[in-house]
Motif scaffolding. Structure first.
Motif, PDB file in Angstrom:
ATOM      1  N   HIS A 161       0.808  -1.225   0.000  1.00  0.00           N
ATOM      2  CA  HIS A 161       0.000   0.000   0.000  1.00  0.00           C
ATOM      3  C   HIS A 161       0.837   1.269   0.000  1.00  0.00           C
ATOM      4  CE1 HIS A 161      -3.342  -2.539   2.131  1.00  0.00           C
ATOM      5  NE2 HIS A 161      -3.231  -2.809   0.842  1.00  0.00           N
ATOM      6  N   VAL A 162       2.163   1.119  -0.021  1.00  0.00           N
ATOM      7  CA  VAL A 162       3.051   2.254   0.206  1.00  0.00           C
ATOM      8  C   VAL A 162       3.787   2.658  -1.064  1.00  0.00           C
ATOM      9  CG1 VAL A 162       5.145   2.974   1.428  1.00  0.00           C
ATOM     10  CG2 VAL A 162       3.360   1.735   2.645  1.00  0.00           C
ATOM     11  N   THR A 163       3.877   3.982  -1.270  1.00  0.00           N
ATOM     12  CA  THR A 163       4.778   4.537  -2.281  1.00  0.00           C
ATOM     13  C   THR A 163       5.662   5.568  -1.584  1.00  0.00           C
ATOM     14  OG1 THR A 163       3.190   6.261  -2.909  1.00  0.00           O
ATOM     15  CG2 THR A 163       3.165   4.204  -4.189  1.00  0.00           C
ATOM     16  N   PHE A 164       6.777   5.896  -2.219  1.00  0.00           N
ATOM     17  CA  PHE A 164       7.730   6.823  -1.610  1.00  0.00           C
ATOM     18  C   PHE A 164       7.944   8.028  -2.520  1.00  0.00           C
ATOM     19  CE2 PHE A 164       8.706   2.537  -0.118  1.00  0.00           C
ATOM     20  CZ  PHE A 164       8.605   2.717   1.259  1.00  0.00           C
ATOM     21  N   HIS A 165       8.141   9.174  -1.901  1.00  0.00           N
ATOM     22  CA  HIS A 165       8.300  10.418  -2.649  1.00  0.00           C
ATOM     23  C   HIS A 165       9.491  11.192  -2.110  1.00  0.00           C
ATOM     24  CE1 HIS A 165       4.340   9.989  -4.641  1.00  0.00           C
ATOM     25  NE2 HIS A 165       4.029   9.368  -3.513  1.00  0.00           N
ATOM     26  N   PRO A 166      10.245  11.831  -2.998  1.00  0.00           N
ATOM     27  CA  PRO A 166      11.456  12.536  -2.556  1.00  0.00           C
ATOM     28  C   PRO A 166      11.189  13.886  -1.910  1.00  0.00           C
ATOM     29  CG  PRO A 166      11.210  12.740  -4.925  1.00  0.00           C
ATOM     30  CD  PRO A 166      10.120  11.809  -4.464  1.00  0.00           C
ATOM     31  N   SER A 167       9.957  14.374  -1.966  1.00  0.00           N
ATOM     32  CA  SER A 167       9.633  15.669  -1.372  1.00  0.00           C
ATOM     33  C   SER A 167       8.166  15.689  -0.966  1.00  0.00           C
ATOM     34  CB  SER A 167       9.909  16.809  -2.361  1.00  0.00           C
ATOM     35  OG  SER A 167       9.030  16.731  -3.474  1.00  0.00           O
ATOM     36  N   ALA A 168       7.840  16.561  -0.015  1.00  0.00           N
ATOM     37  CA  ALA A 168       6.443  16.729   0.377  1.00  0.00           C
ATOM     38  C   ALA A 168       5.628  17.239  -0.797  1.00  0.00           C
ATOM     39  CB  ALA A 168       6.351  17.693   1.555  1.00  0.00           C
ATOM     40  N   ALA A 169       6.228  18.101  -1.605  1.00  0.00           N
ATOM     41  CA  ALA A 169       5.519  18.640  -2.769  1.00  0.00           C
ATOM     42  C   ALA A 169       5.146  17.542  -3.746  1.00  0.00           C
ATOM     43  CB  ALA A 169       6.379  19.699  -3.457  1.00  0.00           C
ATOM     44  N   ALA A 170       6.031  16.553  -3.914  1.00  0.00           N
ATOM     45  CA  ALA A 170       5.727  15.439  -4.824  1.00  0.00           C
ATOM     46  C   ALA A 170       4.561  14.616  -4.290  1.00  0.00           C
ATOM     47  CB  ALA A 170       6.957  14.563  -5.009  1.00  0.00           C
ATOM     48  N   ALA A 171       4.531  14.371  -2.985  1.00  0.00           N
ATOM     49  CA  ALA A 171       3.417  13.625  -2.393  1.00  0.00           C
ATOM     50  C   ALA A 171       2.110  14.399  -2.552  1.00  0.00           C
ATOM     51  CB  ALA A 171       3.700  13.355  -0.921  1.00  0.00           C
ATOM     52  N   GLN A 172       2.161  15.706  -2.360  1.00  0.00           N
ATOM     53  CA  GLN A 172       0.961  16.526  -2.532  1.00  0.00           C
ATOM     54  C   GLN A 172       0.498  16.517  -3.986  1.00  0.00           C
ATOM     55  OE1 GLN A 172       2.021  20.366  -0.940  1.00  0.00           O
ATOM     56  NE2 GLN A 172       2.652  19.471   1.020  1.00  0.00           N
ATOM     57  N   GLN A 190      12.807  23.676 -14.231  1.00  0.00           N
ATOM     58  CA  GLN A 190      11.606  22.859 -14.015  1.00  0.00           C
ATOM     59  C   GLN A 190      11.914  21.387 -14.264  1.00  0.00           C
ATOM     60  OE1 GLN A 190       8.394  23.795 -13.173  1.00  0.00           O
ATOM     61  NE2 GLN A 190       7.594  21.715 -13.359  1.00  0.00           N
ATOM     62  N   ARG A 191      12.615  21.109 -15.343  1.00  0.00           N
ATOM     63  CA  ARG A 191      12.905  19.724 -15.697  1.00  0.00           C
ATOM     64  C   ARG A 191      13.821  19.057 -14.664  1.00  0.00           C
ATOM     65  NH1 ARG A 191      14.807  20.593 -20.336  1.00  0.00           N
ATOM     66  NH2 ARG A 191      17.036  20.481 -19.873  1.00  0.00           N
ATOM     67  N   GLN A 192      14.873  19.754 -14.247  1.00  0.00           N
ATOM     68  CA  GLN A 192      15.815  19.149 -13.300  1.00  0.00           C
ATOM     69  C   GLN A 192      15.157  18.875 -11.944  1.00  0.00           C
ATOM     70  OE1 GLN A 192      19.862  20.706 -13.094  1.00  0.00           O
ATOM     71  NE2 GLN A 192      19.502  21.870 -14.962  1.00  0.00           N
ATOM     72  N   LEU A 193      14.394  19.839 -11.447  1.00  0.00           N
ATOM     73  CA  LEU A 193      13.763  19.641 -10.142  1.00  0.00           C
ATOM     74  C   LEU A 193      12.694  18.552 -10.201  1.00  0.00           C
ATOM     75  CD1 LEU A 193      13.453  23.328  -8.878  1.00  0.00           C
ATOM     76  CD2 LEU A 193      14.969  21.558  -8.013  1.00  0.00           C
ATOM     77  N   THR A 194      11.924  18.534 -11.282  1.00  0.00           N
ATOM     78  CA  THR A 194      10.877  17.523 -11.406  1.00  0.00           C
ATOM     79  C   THR A 194      11.485  16.121 -11.499  1.00  0.00           C
ATOM     80  OG1 THR A 194       9.417  19.103 -12.505  1.00  0.00           O
ATOM     81  CG2 THR A 194       8.891  16.775 -12.752  1.00  0.00           C
ATOM     82  N   THR A 195      12.593  16.003 -12.208  1.00  0.00           N
ATOM     83  CA  THR A 195      13.249  14.708 -12.352  1.00  0.00           C
ATOM     84  C   THR A 195      13.732  14.177 -11.014  1.00  0.00           C
ATOM     85  OG1 THR A 195      13.950  15.204 -14.618  1.00  0.00           O
ATOM     86  CG2 THR A 195      15.177  13.484 -13.437  1.00  0.00           C
ATOM     87  N   GLU A 196      14.326  15.045 -10.187  1.00  0.00           N
ATOM     88  CA  GLU A 196      14.924  14.581  -8.936  1.00  0.00           C
ATOM     89  C   GLU A 196      13.977  14.615  -7.746  1.00  0.00           C
ATOM     90  OE1 GLU A 196      18.757  15.016  -7.750  1.00  0.00           O
ATOM     91  OE2 GLU A 196      19.600  15.637  -9.673  1.00  0.00           O
ATOM     92  N   LEU A 197      13.012  15.539  -7.760  1.00  0.00           N
ATOM     93  CA  LEU A 197      12.177  15.728  -6.578  1.00  0.00           C
ATOM     94  C   LEU A 197      10.703  15.474  -6.826  1.00  0.00           C
ATOM     95  CD1 LEU A 197      14.171  18.807  -5.556  1.00  0.00           C
ATOM     96  CD2 LEU A 197      13.679  16.994  -3.951  1.00  0.00           C
ATOM     97  N   GLY A 198      10.355  15.156  -8.053  1.00  0.00           N
ATOM     98  CA  GLY A 198       8.959  14.861  -8.347  1.00  0.00           C
ATOM     99  C   GLY A 198       8.061  16.077  -8.348  1.00  0.00           C
ATOM    100  N   ALA A 199       8.638  17.273  -8.315  1.00  0.00           N
ATOM    101  CA  ALA A 199       7.859  18.510  -8.294  1.00  0.00           C
ATOM    102  C   ALA A 199       8.743  19.644  -8.784  1.00  0.00           C
ATOM    103  CB  ALA A 199       7.337  18.808  -6.891  1.00  0.00           C
TER     104      ALA A 199
END
Length: 485
Positions: free
Chosen positions: A45-56, A116-125
């Motif tokens: 049931h679990v997924t992992f995200h590199p940032s709170a923004a990515a989870a949101q 935008q591309r670099q941050l999205t690639t590494e942090l999901g947001a």
């Protein structure tokens, strides 16, 4: 780490990884910090995200129990000197809120699309989502700790409209702003200001940090009150929209330091919090530092004796640059006296004195053309100080949180009167580089001699040599006084 090792960290509620990644649970729609005390969800049931923004962005809301938005920042952004690391430091400082993505990209030397591309690639947001998550955290603090009307809080937290504020709070916390406030129209306040809990990771050597800051406190802009173990560090801040008074308590509240901010403009909340976090080095990873030093025969015993020793940063980088020049070739006490004279002569008075705090530190512009005769320093040192301030004022030297460290050090060394010690000290504290060694520092030399080590041994202390410097400064009385060449 892979997802299996992340899940093991969640199962063991390992606080070392709070802020490093976030756990999202599909069945509940909630994301948490790894150390959340709730029942561990099933792996499927679990997924992992590199940032709170990515989870949101993935549609998850923050856990009300563990408050994942209040974790320390990842120490990775202090270590990394690439564009992503620099961008994260600048976003934390409020650059996107003040200057937008275009301003962030300009400082990095990239296009907005590349950032935008670099941050999205590494942090999901991207930068907007990362800044938005930070604004939501600031809004929650204001909702729960002040009696401000909700409309004022929306703009103070950096939102461009009340509607955007309401939508974001509902998405992140699954509650309305009034519900986040707890249904109260006027939250209780024991006195003025915004009370805060400044979270840190792992052990925190508060006594040593408060000793360090207390020995260097400059009259007029800083004061230390109370007895050891219960001291209160207070200082003035010159912020983008106004001035402020910050207070931080020595008492460790089991993972956080108590603090309070009195601001003339609440839009400065995020910036002021981040400056305190840098000053007290609250996003450090003491576990990684201890692991590196543990096997070293010279430094290992020092690290074991002072777990959680931090490398303090700077509340105002240009101020630290001036103080570094004042401290060249004299004692810490002598530099402190010169700093007080400088503040009294050129500092900007606060709207009203607050205890011993009367001024904010002089701006680089104000000092670039100042005679500085009050200081009684040699003429060459005064010229160095004016040259440095002129370079800071015109942008020749940049000490912003996201500045390129190598380029800044080179620019500093190109200035007359700035040598390796000053440039290294500024790289360590103003730029927050965790891997700076100061072989020319007299205190470091005393410390090395005291433990039977040499400067060559420091190569084995990478990438945490700044922390090694602070351990060496603790070795002997001569090291603690801070005599410097």
């Amino acid at each position: 780490m892979d997802d299996d090792s992340r899940y093991e960290a969640v199962r063991s509620r390992d606080e070392r990884f709070d802020g490093v990644f976030y756990t999202a649970v599909r069945t509940t729609g909630i994301y948490c910090r790894p150390s959340c005390p709730a029942v561990t969800p099933k792996r499927a049931h679990v997924t992992f995200h590199p940032s709170a923004a990515a989870a949101q962005a993935a549609g998850y809301r923050a856990c009300r129990r563990c408050r994942p938005d209040a974790v320390p920042g990842s120490a990775e952004w202090n270590v990394r000197a690439d564009a992503v690391g620099r961008a994260m430091r600048m976003i934390a400082d409020g650059v996107v809120d003040r200057d937008g993505v275009t301003g962030l990209a300009s400082r990095l030397g990239y296009s907005p699309r590349q950032v935008q591309r670099q941050l999205t690639t590494e942090l999901g947001a991207g930068p907007v989502a990362l800044a938005r998550a930070q604004r939501a955290h600031s809004a929650r603090i204001l909702l729960q700790s002040t009696a401000l009307p909700i409309t004022e809080i929306a703009f103070a937290a950096g939102f461009s409209s009340v509607r955007q504020f309401n939508d974001t709070i509902r998405q992140v916390y699954a509650r309305t702003p009034t519900e986040v406030r707890g249904g109260r129209t006027t939250p209780p306040q024991d006195r003025a200001g915004v009370p805060l809990r400044l979270a840190h990771r792992g052990p925190y050597a508060a006594r040593e940090i408060f000793d360090f800051l207390g020995r260097r406190a400059i009259t007029g802009i800083e004061e230390m009150t109370g007895e050891p173990g219960a001291r209160l560090y207070r200082r003035s801040l010159d912020l983008p929209h106004g001035s402020g008074i910050a207070e931080v308590g020595e008492h460790d509240g089991k993972g956080w330091l108590p603090a309070r901010l009195m601001l003339t403009d609440l839009r400065d909340l995020t910036t002021a919090v981040q400056r305190l976090r840098r000053l007290f080095d609250l996003d450090a990873d003491p576990y990684a530092v201890a692991e590196r030093f543990a096997a070293d025969p010279h430094l290992g015993p020092l690290a074991a004796a002072r777990p959680g020793l931090r490398s303090p940063g700077a509340a105002q980088p240009h101020e630290l640059a001036v103080r570094a020049v004042l401290g060249q070739q004299i004692t810490v006490a002598g530099a402190r006296t010169l700093g007080g004279t400088l503040v009294a002569a050129y500092g900007k008075p606060l709207p009203a004195p607050d205890g011993a705090l009367t001024h904010v530190f002089p701006t680089a512009d104000a000092l670039a053309g100042a005679p500085l005769g009050e200081l009684g320093m040699p003429g060459a040192r005064r010229r160095t100080l004016r040259t440095l301030c002129a370079a800071l004022a015109d942008g020749t030297v940049t000490l912003d949180p996201g500045a390129d460290r190598d380029a800044t050090e080179a620019a500093l060394l190109a200035l007359p009167g700035i040598g390796p010690w000053t440039a290294g000290y500024l790289r360590m504290r103003a730029l927050g580089d965790p891997d700076v060694f100061l072989p020319g520092d007299a205190g470091v030399r005393h410390g090395l001699a005291g433990i039977g080590a040499t400067a060559a041994d420091a190569e084995g202390w990478r990438p945490w040599r700044s922390y090694a410097v602070h351990h060496l400064w603790q070795v002997t009385p001569a090291a603690r006084t801070g005599h410097r060449d």
